[in-house]
Design an enzyme around this catalytic site. Structure first.
Site, PDB file in Angstrom:
ATOM      1  CB  SER A  92      -0.859   0.000   1.272  1.00 53.78           C
ATOM      2  OG  SER A  92      -1.432   1.278   1.491  1.00 53.78           O
ATOM      3  CE1 TYR A 118      -4.131  -2.053   5.076  1.00 54.61           C
ATOM      4  CE2 TYR A 118      -3.262   0.144   4.661  1.00 54.61           C
ATOM      5  CZ  TYR A 118      -3.828  -1.023   4.196  1.00 54.61           C
ATOM      6  OH  TYR A 118      -4.080  -1.175   2.850  1.00 54.61           O
TER       7      TYR A 118
HETATM    8  P1  NDP Z   1     -12.004  -5.490   0.331  1.00 52.04           P
HETATM    9  O1  NDP Z   1     -12.311  -5.509   1.771  1.00 52.04           O
HETATM   10  O2  NDP Z   1     -12.907  -4.788  -0.608  1.00 52.04           O
HETATM   11  O3  NDP Z   1     -11.786  -6.995  -0.161  1.00 52.04           O
HETATM   12  C1  NDP Z   1     -10.906  -7.827   0.519  1.00 52.04           C
HETATM   13  C2  NDP Z   1     -11.320  -9.264   0.349  1.00 52.04           C
HETATM   14  O4  NDP Z   1     -10.394 -10.067   1.109  1.00 52.04           O
HETATM   15  C3  NDP Z   1     -12.709  -9.546   0.935  1.00 52.04           C
HETATM   16  O5  NDP Z   1     -13.376 -10.517   0.164  1.00 52.04           O
HETATM   17  C4  NDP Z   1     -12.381 -10.053   2.322  1.00 52.04           C
HETATM   18  O6  NDP Z   1     -13.384 -10.858   2.905  1.00 52.04           O
HETATM   19  C5  NDP Z   1     -11.132 -10.861   2.032  1.00 52.04           C
HETATM   20  N1  NDP Z   1     -10.382 -11.111   3.242  1.00 52.04           N
HETATM   21  C6  NDP Z   1     -10.142 -10.265   4.275  1.00 52.04           C
HETATM   22  N2  NDP Z   1      -9.482 -10.896   5.252  1.00 52.04           N
HETATM   23  C7  NDP Z   1      -9.294 -12.172   4.839  1.00 52.04           C
HETATM   24  C8  NDP Z   1      -8.699 -13.313   5.412  1.00 52.04           C
HETATM   25  N3  NDP Z   1      -8.190 -13.294   6.636  1.00 52.04           N
HETATM   26  N4  NDP Z   1      -8.673 -14.462   4.697  1.00 52.04           N
HETATM   27  C9  NDP Z   1      -9.206 -14.525   3.466  1.00 52.04           C
HETATM   28  N5  NDP Z   1      -9.820 -13.483   2.882  1.00 52.04           N
HETATM   29  C10 NDP Z   1      -9.857 -12.308   3.552  1.00 52.04           C
HETATM   30  O7  NDP Z   1     -10.506  -4.891   0.207  1.00 52.04           O
HETATM   31  P2  NDP Z   1      -9.763  -4.146  -0.999  1.00 52.04           P
HETATM   32  O8  NDP Z   1     -10.077  -4.794  -2.285  1.00 52.04           O
HETATM   33  O9  NDP Z   1      -9.953  -2.687  -0.854  1.00 52.04           O
HETATM   34  O10 NDP Z   1      -8.244  -4.421  -0.590  1.00 52.04           O
HETATM   35  C11 NDP Z   1      -7.541  -5.540  -1.055  1.00 52.04           C
HETATM   36  C12 NDP Z   1      -6.093  -5.359  -0.668  1.00 52.04           C
HETATM   37  O11 NDP Z   1      -5.596  -4.134  -1.199  1.00 52.04           O
HETATM   38  C13 NDP Z   1      -5.839  -5.307   0.836  1.00 52.04           C
HETATM   39  O12 NDP Z   1      -4.644  -5.985   1.138  1.00 52.04           O
HETATM   40  C14 NDP Z   1      -5.669  -3.814   1.100  1.00 52.04           C
HETATM   41  O13 NDP Z   1      -4.870  -3.561   2.236  1.00 52.04           O
HETATM   42  C15 NDP Z   1      -4.979  -3.371  -0.180  1.00 52.04           C
HETATM   43  N6  NDP Z   1      -5.111  -1.956  -0.470  1.00 52.04           N
HETATM   44  C16 NDP Z   1      -6.360  -1.398  -0.667  1.00 52.04           C
HETATM   45  C17 NDP Z   1      -6.454  -0.044  -0.934  1.00 52.04           C
HETATM   46  C18 NDP Z   1      -7.779   0.633  -1.136  1.00 52.04           C
HETATM   47  O14 NDP Z   1      -7.823   1.872  -1.255  1.00 52.04           O
HETATM   48  N7  NDP Z   1      -8.870  -0.100  -1.238  1.00 52.04           N
HETATM   49  C19 NDP Z   1      -5.267   0.826  -1.016  1.00 52.04           C
HETATM   50  C20 NDP Z   1      -4.030   0.108  -0.809  1.00 52.04           C
HETATM   51  C21 NDP Z   1      -3.966  -1.217  -0.554  1.00 52.04           C
HETATM   52  P3  NDP Z   1     -14.500 -10.179   3.885  1.00 52.04           P
HETATM   53  O15 NDP Z   1     -15.583  -9.697   2.978  1.00 52.04           O
HETATM   54  O16 NDP Z   1     -14.929 -11.311   4.773  1.00 52.04           O
HETATM   55  O17 NDP Z   1     -13.810  -9.084   4.634  1.00 52.04           O
END
Ligand code: NDP
Length: 278
Positions: free
Chosen positions: A167, A180
């Protein structure tokens, strides 16, 4: 309230359609994507499938996984995907499902560690359990899966590409996100460390550092704390889109990035570049 489009941004819908020109960039590549049931991970899954990959999708959210499965089956792509319920924060479950994924396609060429969680809270209020939860999902699980997959890639002797989700917060901190920030900074250095040690085995390891991207995670955080839709510090004055991040993962997963390893690709509309402005 949320905006992703400006006069300068024209989404390219074509990139989410299956290529028909015979030049797929991941043709036959076997991939695992964690957190792939929604948000950026789902975009990566779609992008990879449309470029000819075979994809195991791991996510803890069974409902969203089923929805994705139905969408892909309807699009005629069900046979190229596997859907595994897995909480990557549980080491035994992660190992079991990682083996199931690698066995499904008889090997692995690409790993995307995308699953991640975030909570906004003051540093002084972070409870030890919460700290451990964030580090466990964002960093420890990435380490564990990288190790399992790298071992299999080495046994195969075919090399591979690992792309980890960091990130902009892994490169420069934001308030209220100490756990984070630390987890994502850890991902950057873990990535570099692996790149150095795994290069002799033909395994490339890179990370992607997005700025603010319009996803359910980002929306939830911003609505909860009544934050503006994007930071004024971002020169492009908008949120990024899922497709723009998925494109970076595609580049790093594909052979187009064959001399790129140990890198962190920043995709943030210029946010970090403008650090000295205000
Ligand atoms: P979302 O919350 O929209 O999607 C994340 C997905 O991962 C969800 O389906 C979630 O399930 C799943 N998930 C979370 N924890 C676990 C776990 N322990 N095991 C398996 N699956 C899991 O997140 P984003 O798409 O926004 O983010 C994805 C990645 O990108 C993350 O690593 C985030 O830190 C990174 N990121 C995002 C940014 C942003 O602006 N959105 C910016 C920079 C980095 P559930 O629905 O149950 O939570």
């Amino acid at each position: 309230m949320f905006t992703t489009n400006t006069a300068y941004y024209k989404p390219n819908e074509a990139i989410f359609k299956k290529r028909s020109d015979g030049k797929m960039r991941l043709s036959g590549k076997r991939a695992v994507v964690t957190g792939g049931a929604r948000g950026i991970g789902k975009g990566i899954v779609q992008r990879f499938l449309n470029e000819g990959a075979l994809v195991s999708v791991m996510d803890r959210n069974e409902e969203d996984l089923k929805e994705l499965q139905a969408e892909l089956v309807a699009a005629g792509q069900g046979e190229s995907a596997q859907f595994l319920v897995c909480d990557v924060g549980l080491p035994e479950q992660l190992e079991k499902q990682a083996i199931a994924a690698m066995d499904r396609w008889n090997g692995i060429d690409v790993l995307v560690n995308n699953a991640g969680i975030a909570f906004r809270e003051p540093f002084l209020d972070i409870a030890p359990d919460r700290w451990n939860q964030v580090i466990n999902v964002n960093l420890n699980a990435t380490f564990q899966l990288c190790q399992l997959v790298a071992q299999r890639m080495m046994q195969q002797g075919t090399g591979g590409s690992i792309v980890n989700m960091s990130s902009k917060n892994g490169l420069s901190s934001s308030a209220m996100l100490a756990h984070y920030n630390a987890s994502k900074a850890g991902v950057v250095l873990l990535t570099q460390s692996m790149a150095v040690e795994l290069a002799p085995h033909g395994i490339r390891v890179n990370s992607v550092a997005p700025g603010l991207i319009d996803t359910p995670l980002d929306r939830a955080l911003r609505i909860k704390d009544n934050l503006p839709p994007y930071s004024d510090r971002t020169p492009m004055k908008r949120l990024g889109t899922i497709e723009e991040v998925a494109n970076c993962f595609l580049f790093l997963a594909s052979d187009e990035s064959s001399f790129v390893t140990g890198s962190t690709l920043v995709v943030d509309g210029g946010h970090l570049a403008s650090a000295s402005e205000n």
